[in-house]
Design a protein around this motif. Structure first.
Motif, mmCIF file in Angstrom:
data_model
loop_
_atom_site.group_PDB
_atom_site.id
_atom_site.type_symbol
_atom_site.label_atom_id
_atom_site.label_comp_id
_atom_site.label_asym_id
_atom_site.label_seq_id
_atom_site.Cartn_x
_atom_site.Cartn_y
_atom_site.Cartn_z
ATOM 1 N N VAL A 54 0.893 -1.164 0.000
ATOM 2 C CA VAL A 54 0.000 0.000 0.000
ATOM 3 C C VAL A 54 0.919 1.198 0.000
ATOM 4 O O VAL A 54 1.587 1.493 0.993
ATOM 5 C CB VAL A 54 -0.912 0.017 1.239
ATOM 6 C CG1 VAL A 54 -1.721 1.298 1.283
ATOM 7 C CG2 VAL A 54 -1.836 -1.188 1.231
ATOM 8 N N GLN A 55 0.976 1.878 -1.136
ATOM 9 C CA GLN A 55 2.014 2.883 -1.375
ATOM 10 C C GLN A 55 3.374 2.223 -1.134
ATOM 11 O O GLN A 55 3.714 1.245 -1.766
ATOM 12 C CB GLN A 55 1.782 4.129 -0.527
ATOM 13 C CG GLN A 55 0.625 4.984 -1.044
ATOM 14 C CD GLN A 55 0.573 6.355 -0.398
ATOM 15 O OE1 GLN A 55 1.282 6.667 0.549
ATOM 16 N NE2 GLN A 55 -0.315 7.199 -0.911
ATOM 17 N N ASP A 56 4.152 2.736 -0.183
ATOM 18 C CA ASP A 56 5.474 2.158 0.061
ATOM 19 C C ASP A 56 5.489 1.234 1.274
ATOM 20 O O ASP A 56 6.569 0.850 1.744
ATOM 21 C CB ASP A 56 6.508 3.279 0.265
ATOM 22 C CG ASP A 56 6.727 4.084 -0.998
ATOM 23 O OD1 ASP A 56 6.602 3.498 -2.094
ATOM 24 O OD2 ASP A 56 7.011 5.288 -0.892
ATOM 25 N N PHE A 57 4.319 0.863 1.779
ATOM 26 C CA PHE A 57 4.250 0.088 3.017
ATOM 27 C C PHE A 57 3.910 -1.367 2.723
ATOM 28 O O PHE A 57 2.946 -1.662 2.014
ATOM 29 C CB PHE A 57 3.210 0.688 3.965
ATOM 30 C CG PHE A 57 3.573 2.066 4.454
ATOM 31 C CD1 PHE A 57 4.348 2.222 5.587
ATOM 32 C CD2 PHE A 57 3.156 3.197 3.763
ATOM 33 C CE1 PHE A 57 4.701 3.491 6.035
ATOM 34 C CE2 PHE A 57 3.497 4.460 4.200
ATOM 35 C CZ PHE A 57 4.273 4.613 5.341
ATOM 36 N N THR A 58 4.696 -2.261 3.298
ATOM 37 C CA THR A 58 4.479 -3.692 3.115
ATOM 38 C C THR A 58 3.464 -4.207 4.132
ATOM 39 O O THR A 58 3.049 -3.486 5.045
ATOM 40 C CB THR A 58 5.797 -4.461 3.283
ATOM 41 O OG1 THR A 58 6.250 -4.329 4.646
ATOM 42 C CG2 THR A 58 6.869 -3.932 2.347
ATOM 43 N N TYR A 59 3.108 -5.463 3.968
ATOM 44 C CA TYR A 59 2.150 -6.115 4.875
ATOM 45 C C TYR A 59 2.641 -6.057 6.320
ATOM 46 O O TYR A 59 1.881 -5.708 7.232
ATOM 47 C CB TYR A 59 1.949 -7.565 4.426
ATOM 48 C CG TYR A 59 1.191 -8.429 5.393
ATOM 49 C CD1 TYR A 59 -0.153 -8.205 5.652
ATOM 50 C CD2 TYR A 59 1.825 -9.487 6.050
ATOM 51 C CE1 TYR A 59 -0.857 -9.004 6.538
ATOM 52 C CE2 TYR A 59 1.127 -10.290 6.932
ATOM 53 C CZ TYR A 59 -0.203 -10.055 7.171
ATOM 54 O OH TYR A 59 -0.892 -10.846 8.053
ATOM 55 N N ASN A 60 3.883 -6.388 6.551
ATOM 56 C CA ASN A 60 4.426 -6.416 7.907
ATOM 57 C C ASN A 60 4.477 -5.016 8.518
ATOM 58 O O ASN A 60 4.247 -4.848 9.718
ATOM 59 C CB ASN A 60 5.826 -7.036 7.901
ATOM 60 C CG ASN A 60 5.811 -8.486 7.455
ATOM 61 O OD1 ASN A 60 4.920 -9.249 7.820
ATOM 62 N ND2 ASN A 60 6.784 -8.870 6.649
ATOM 63 N N GLU A 61 4.764 -4.023 7.699
ATOM 64 C CA GLU A 61 4.794 -2.641 8.190
ATOM 65 C C GLU A 61 3.398 -2.154 8.542
ATOM 66 O O GLU A 61 3.204 -1.427 9.528
ATOM 67 C CB GLU A 61 5.440 -1.746 7.138
ATOM 68 C CG GLU A 61 6.923 -2.000 6.965
ATOM 69 C CD GLU A 61 7.532 -1.264 5.782
ATOM 70 O OE1 GLU A 61 8.772 -1.185 5.698
ATOM 71 O OE2 GLU A 61 6.753 -0.769 4.930
ATOM 72 N N VAL A 62 2.407 -2.549 7.748
ATOM 73 C CA VAL A 62 1.018 -2.189 8.060
ATOM 74 C C VAL A 62 0.558 -2.875 9.344
ATOM 75 O O VAL A 62 -0.149 -2.268 10.159
ATOM 76 C CB VAL A 62 0.091 -2.555 6.876
ATOM 77 C CG1 VAL A 62 -1.378 -2.461 7.286
ATOM 78 C CG2 VAL A 62 0.352 -1.622 5.699
ATOM 79 N N LEU A 63 0.970 -4.115 9.551
ATOM 80 C CA LEU A 63 0.632 -4.809 10.799
ATOM 81 C C LEU A 63 1.214 -4.069 11.998
ATOM 82 O O LEU A 63 0.557 -3.935 13.040
ATOM 83 C CB LEU A 63 1.168 -6.240 10.778
ATOM 84 C CG LEU A 63 0.304 -7.317 10.136
ATOM 85 C CD1 LEU A 63 0.891 -8.696 10.425
ATOM 86 C CD2 LEU A 63 -1.141 -7.261 10.609
ATOM 87 N N LEU A 64 2.440 -3.609 11.864
ATOM 88 C CA LEU A 64 3.075 -2.845 12.933
ATOM 89 C C LEU A 64 2.289 -1.573 13.214
ATOM 90 O O LEU A 64 2.029 -1.218 14.368
ATOM 91 C CB LEU A 64 4.512 -2.509 12.534
ATOM 92 C CG LEU A 64 5.405 -1.858 13.593
ATOM 93 C CD1 LEU A 64 5.587 -2.785 14.786
ATOM 94 C CD2 LEU A 64 6.742 -1.484 12.992
ATOM 95 N N CYS A 65 1.861 -0.908 12.152
ATOM 96 C CA CYS A 65 1.074 0.321 12.260
ATOM 97 C C CYS A 65 -0.259 0.053 12.972
ATOM 98 O O CYS A 65 -0.632 0.757 13.912
ATOM 99 C CB CYS A 65 0.840 0.888 10.865
ATOM 100 S SG CYS A 65 -0.318 2.263 10.790
#
Length: 262
Positions: A54-65
């Motif tokens: 999603v834009q520059d964010f990966t699945y794992n980064e979105v989970l962290l968010c």
């Protein structure tokens, strides 16, 4: 320890003891809270089966968010639940009794409800957060650890401030205004993705009006090393200032409060 804090701890201990009288009910409710937020996690999971980023964010980064915003909301709802149910206190006239007691009215309202069952949501947030930091391969140092701590503090203050605003408006409307849920439950929902993906106008609104971006987007950029500006570490603490207008509105409401009777 001040007298007000001791009183608040005493309130919480009474509520927790009463909950533990019905352990099965408490356990089932906590599991229900876990499953409700698990549905949101499934939505993220299935979306990333279709799209890799999603834009520059990966699945794992979105989970962290998402895990961080969920922790912030859950902590605030756990401790500030009394404000969320405040409309009933005003309508029944019970707030009159609060005012005649020789204790701060905010401590009394906060102590009237404590949602320990939100620990179910907290557990899921902790699991997602642990998975996220392991898979994101973040190089942790003391500055990033402080950033996470500041995010939790700032996020708890922002969501608590929103609950306080909701309660303050009840002085003038008696019934709670449901549009506030757009900023509480709604923020938890759209906050599962980094706020920057919603466009510049939304980013400006959540930076200068209701500071979700200060407790989520900007410090997340620092943690994920997408930006290296050190001031991003302290932005969540700046979000704590949101409590000031919330407190002023509450004081204004108390000053103009007229008993509704019982």
């Amino acid at each position: 320890m001040s007298k007000s804090i001791r009183l608040y701890i005493h309130y919480i201990s009474i509520i927790v003891k009463s909950m533990m009288q019905y352990k099965t009910s408490f356990l089932l409710t906590a599991i229900g809270q876990f499953l409700i937020s698990f549905n949101v996690f499934l939505g993220i999971f299935f979306m990333f089966q279709r799209f890799s980023k999603v834009q520059d964010f990966t699945y794992n980064e979105v989970l962290l968010c998402f895990s961080i915003i969920l922790m912030e909301f859950s902590i605030a709802e756990m401790f500030a639940r009394g404000f969320d149910t405040f409309s009933g206190t005003v309508k029944s006239g019970d707030f009159d009794r609060v005012l005649v007691r020789p204790q701060n009215e905010i401590i009394q309202i906060m102590g009237s409800a404590f949602e320990l069952t939100r620990i179910g949501r907290m557990l899921q947030a902790i699991v997602m957060f642990t998975y996220g930091i392991l898979k994101c391969e973040v190089l942790w140092d003391y500055k990033k650890i402080f950033t996470i701590v500041f995010m939790l503090i700032g996020g708890t203050c922002v969501f608590s401030g929103l609950f306080l605003i909701y309660a303050a408006l009840c002085f003038f409307t008696l019934d709670g205004l449901e549009f506030i849920n757009v900023f509480t439950d709604g923020a938890r929902e759209f906050g599962k993705y980094p706020i920057g993906i919603y466009g510049k106008k939304m980013l400006l609104f959540t930076t200068f009006c209701i500071p979700y971006a200060l407790i989520q987007y900007y410090p997340l950029l620092y943690i994920l090393e997408k930006r290296t500006d050190l001031f991003l570490i302290f932005l969540p603490l700046a979000a704590c200032l949101f409590l000031i207008p919330a407190m002023l509105l509450w004081k204004f409401g108390v000053k103009h409060y007229k008993s509704s009777g019982s």
